[in-house]
Motif scaffolding. Structure first.
Motif, short mmCIF file in Angstrom:
data_model
loop_
_atom_site.label_atom_id
_atom_site.label_comp_id
_atom_site.label_asym_id
_atom_site.label_seq_id
_atom_site.Cartn_x
_atom_site.Cartn_y
_atom_site.Cartn_z
N THR A 10 1.05 -1.35 0.22
CA THR A 10 -0.29 -0.06 0.13
C THR A 10 0.96 1.44 -0.10
N LYS A 11 0.14 2.47 -0.28
CA LYS A 11 1.04 3.90 -0.25
C LYS A 11 1.35 3.86 1.67
N ARG A 12 1.03 3.78 2.08
CA ARG A 12 1.19 4.03 3.83
C ARG A 12 2.31 3.41 3.71
N THR A 13 2.45 1.77 3.23
CA THR A 13 4.02 0.77 3.39
C THR A 13 4.92 1.58 3.49
N LYS A 14 4.68 2.35 1.65
CA LYS A 14 6.03 2.96 1.25
C LYS A 14 6.58 3.73 2.02
N GLN A 15 5.37 4.70 2.05
CA GLN A 15 5.88 6.11 2.81
C GLN A 15 6.21 5.60 4.72
N LYS A 16 5.82 4.83 4.35
CA LYS A 16 6.17 4.36 6.25
C LYS A 16 8.05 3.65 5.38
N LYS A 17 8.08 2.87 4.63
CA LYS A 17 9.33 2.66 4.80
C LYS A 17 10.20 3.58 4.27
N ASN A 18 9.27 4.97 3.50
CA ASN A 18 10.37 6.34 3.40
C ASN A 18 11.14 7.04 4.36
N THR A 19 10.08 6.80 4.79
CA THR A 19 10.26 7.74 6.33
C THR A 19 10.80 7.05 7.70
N SER A 20 11.26 6.26 7.15
CA SER A 20 12.41 4.99 7.60
C SER A 20 13.70 5.10 7.64
N SER A 21 13.74 5.66 6.50
CA SER A 21 14.99 5.60 5.96
C SER A 21 15.38 7.02 5.53
N ASN A 22 14.67 7.65 5.41
CA ASN A 22 15.23 8.78 6.08
C ASN A 22 15.71 8.78 7.69
N PHE A 23 15.12 8.74 7.86
CA PHE A 23 14.93 8.83 9.49
C PHE A 23 17.11 7.96 9.97
N ASP A 24 16.98 7.05 9.07
CA ASP A 24 17.94 6.23 9.17
C ASP A 24 18.69 7.59 8.74
N PHE A 25 18.76 8.02 7.75
CA PHE A 25 19.98 8.87 7.05
C PHE A 25 20.65 10.13 8.08
N PRO A 51 23.22 20.79 4.53
CA PRO A 51 21.42 20.27 4.25
C PRO A 51 20.52 19.77 4.72
N LEU A 52 21.02 19.31 6.02
CA LEU A 52 19.80 18.44 7.56
C LEU A 52 18.80 19.60 7.30
N ARG A 53 19.02 20.88 7.36
CA ARG A 53 18.24 21.97 7.78
C ARG A 53 17.05 21.78 7.23
N ASN A 54 17.29 21.47 5.47
CA ASN A 54 15.39 21.53 5.12
C ASN A 54 14.86 20.12 5.49
N ARG A 55 15.23 19.27 5.81
CA ARG A 55 15.52 17.66 6.20
C ARG A 55 14.49 17.35 7.15
N ILE A 56 14.84 18.14 8.35
CA ILE A 56 14.42 17.74 9.70
C ILE A 56 13.35 19.06 9.98
N ALA A 57 12.47 17.85 10.92
CA ALA A 57 11.46 18.73 11.41
C ALA A 57 11.77 19.89 11.99
N LYS A 58 11.37 20.67 11.49
CA LYS A 58 12.11 22.09 12.47
C LYS A 58 11.97 22.23 14.16
N HIS A 59 10.74 20.89 15.03
CA HIS A 59 10.15 20.65 16.82
C HIS A 59 10.96 19.41 16.79
N SER A 60 11.58 18.54 15.81
CA SER A 60 11.86 17.48 16.33
C SER A 60 13.14 17.22 17.36
N PRO A 61 13.47 16.40 18.16
CA PRO A 61 14.31 16.61 18.92
C PRO A 61 15.77 16.46 17.93
N SER A 62 15.81 16.06 16.66
CA SER A 62 17.06 15.92 16.10
C SER A 62 17.58 17.09 15.15
N TYR A 63 15.96 17.74 14.64
CA TYR A 63 16.69 18.94 15.14
C TYR A 63 18.02 20.36 15.93
N SER A 64 16.88 20.24 16.37
CA SER A 64 17.34 21.04 18.52
C SER A 64 19.29 19.95 18.21
#
Length: 426
Positions: A10-25, A51-64
Motif C-alpha cells: 500500500t501507499k502507507r507501507t511505502k511512505q513508512k519505509k521512506n520515512t524510516s529510511s530518511n530517519f536512518d539517514f 543540507p539537513l536543515r531542510n530535511r528535519i522537522a523544526k520541532h523535532s529533537p533531531s533538529y535541536s
C-alpha cells in the motif's frame, strides 16, 4: 512476474519505509557530525549539517541536535555571527536547553556583546543551577561578570541603561539593513542621548539621515563623531562624501558600524599622553611595537627581574577583551603599578587590568589609570594634576595592595619589576 497471490504494498507501507529510511539517514549524518566534532574537523561538519536543515522537522529533537552541532562548528571556526544566529534559533525552539544559552553567550562575548553574554550565562544558570557548573566554567563566567561590572563603572551606566543601549544599537543596525531609515534615525538618536560620547552612534545616525536626504543634520552628526575621535576613519570618509551626494554627483556609499563591529565603548579620556623619566642608569629597556620595530629606549630602574609585555591602551572603542596577539580571551587580573609623575613623584596603585598568560601581555586602560591619578592628586598634590607621567613597571601585589599612595622613587625601586618591553597596537 509478481505472484498475484502476494498482497500488494500500500501507499502507507511505502511512505513508512521512506520515512524510516530518511530517519536512518539523518541519524547517520548526525552521528558522523559528532565524530567530526571530536576530530575538530569543523568545516566538514558544516558541509554535513547544513543540507539537513531542510530535511528535519523544526520541532523535532533531531533538529535541536542539528542546530547545536552546526552552531558549535561555526563557533569553533570563529564565525561568531553565524553561531550566534543558529543558537538564537535553537533558543526560540527550545528555551529550556542550557547548551544553547551557554554557547550563544560564548558567541556574544567574542562579538564584544558582553552584556548579552552575561544575560545568557545567567539564564543558563537559572535553568541548571550553580551546583552543576564545572570549576573552569564557573571561573570563566565569574570573570566575565567582573569584566561587565568594570565596564559599567567605566561608562557610568546602570545595567538597564547598558542593555537598552545595546539592544537599540542592534535594532538600529537591523533597521538600516532593511532600509528603514527613519526608524534607524530614531533609535540612534535615543542611544546617543543615553551616552553621547560614542562616535559610532553619531556615525550611524548620520548615515540614516543621509539616506533621507537630511544632509545638514547628517553633517552635524559626522562632525560630532569626529569631535569625539578625530581619527575615526568611517566618520571622516562619510563626511567627505557629503558634498558629492548633495550635488547629485554620486550614489550614496556611506559606511556604517554594524553588528560585527559592535564594541564595548567608553568615555573620552584626557589627551595628556607625554611620558618622561629620569634616565640615570646604564642598562636599557627597548620599547617595541607589535611588529618588533624599535620605538624608543628607556633606562631600566628596577632591581628585580623585568616582567610582562606592556601596552597602555589609549583607545576608547577597543577594550581588548581578546588578546591582539593570539586571539584568546584576556583575563582580568589585579596588578600593582608604579607610575612616575613629573617632577619627582612615584605613584603606586593596584587596579584590574587585562592580561594574556599565553603572551605574558599586560594591558592597562589609559582613561581608567588617569581617572585614578586625577582623583588622588587633586586631593593631595593638586600641582601635579596634568603633569607628564610614565608607567614604570609592577610591584609585588601582596606587599603594596594597600598602598595607593605617592612615595619617593628610592622607596620602591628595590621592589620594582620593569617591563620586558612596551608595545603599541594600531
Amino acid at each position: 512476474m509478481r505472484d498475484k497471490s502476494m498482497p500488494k504494498k500500500t501507499k502507507r507501507t511505502k511512505q513508512k519505509k521512506n520515512t524510516s529510511s530518511n530517519f536512518d539517514f539523518i541519524n547517520r549524518q548526525l552521528s558522523y557530525a559528532r565524530y567530526l566534532l571530536e576530530r575538530e574537523e569543523y568545516e566538514e561538519m558544516i558541509s554535513i549539517c547544513e543540507p539537513l536543515r531542510n530535511r528535519i522537522a523544526k520541532h523535532s529533537p533531531s533538529y535541536s541536535q542539528l542546530l547545536l552541532l552546526l552552531g558549535l562548528a561555526h563557533l569553533m571556526l570563529e564565525h561568531f555571527q553565524e553561531s550566534y544566529d543558529i543558537f538564537t534559533e535553537g533558543i526560540e525552539l527550545d528555551p529550556t536547553k542550557t547548551e544553547f544559552w551557554f554557547n550563544r553567550g560564548e558567541s556574544a562575548y567574542h562579538m564584544k556583546r558582553i552584556g548579552r553574554a552575561v544575560r545568557d550565562f545567567d539564564r543558563m544558570i537559572e535553568l541548571m543551577g550553580t551546583h552543576k557548573l564545572s570549576g573552569e566554567m564557573a571561573q570563566d563566567i565569574r570573570e566575565i561578570r567582573e569584566e561587565f561590572q568594570l565596564l559599567l563603572q567605566e561608562i557610568a551606566l546602570t545595567p538597564e541603561q547598558y542593555f537598552e543601549r545595546e539592544d537599540n544599537f542592534l535594532a538600529g543596525v537591523r533597521a538600516m539593513k532593511q532600509s528603514k531609515w527613519h526608524e534607524a534615525e530614531q533609535l540612534f538618536k535615543q542611544i546617543a542621548t543615553i551616552d553621547p560620547n560614542i562616535p559610532s552612534y553619531w556615525t550611524n545616525l548620520g548615515t540614516a539621515l543621509v539616506m533621507q536626504n537630511k544632509y545638514d543634520e547628517a553633517e552635524e552628526a559626522f562632525q560630532r563623531a569626529l569631535q569625539l575621535d578625530p581619527g575615526y576613519v568611517l566618520a571622516r570618509r562619510n563626511l567627505e562624501n557629503l558634498p558629492a551626494l548633495q550635488g547629485g554627483e554620486k550614489k550614496p556609499d556611506i559606511k556604517t558600524v554594524g553588528e560585527a563591529e559592535l564594541q564595548e565603548m567608553q568615555h573620552p579620556t584626557s589627551s595628556n599622553d607625554k611620558n618622561s623619566v629620569d634616565q640615570s642608569s646604564a642598562s636599557q629597556t627597548t620599547f617595541k611595537n607589535a611588529s618588533g620595530a624599535a620605538m624608543n629606549t628607556r633606562t631600566r630602574l628596577g632591581k628585580l627581574e623585568p616582567r610582562y609585555m606592556f601596552f597602555l591602551n589609549p583607545y576608547l572603542d577597543a577594550r581588548f577583551t581578546v588578546c591582539p596577539l593570539c586571539g584568546e580571551k584576556m583575563k582580568l587580573r589585579k596588578f600593582t603599578l608604579l607610575v612616575h609623575v613629573d617632577p619627582a613623584y612615584a605613584y603606586v596603585t593596584t587596579m584590574q587590568c587585562r592580561y594574556c598568560p599565553i603572551n605574558d601581555l599586560l594591558i592597562v586602560h589609559k582613561n581608567l589609570l588617569e581617572e585614578r591619578m586625577a582623583a588622588y592628586y587633586s586631593k593631595f598634590y593638586p600641582d601635579a594634576v596634568g603633569n607628564d607621567y610614565l608607567v614604570l613597571g609592577t610591584l609585588k601585589w601582596s606587599e603594596w595592595e594597600q598602598k595607593d599612595d605617592t612615595f619617593s622613587l628610592e622607596e620602591v625601586i628595590e621592589h620594582l619589576h620593569d617591563f620586558k618591553e612596551v608595545v603599541i597596537f594600531k
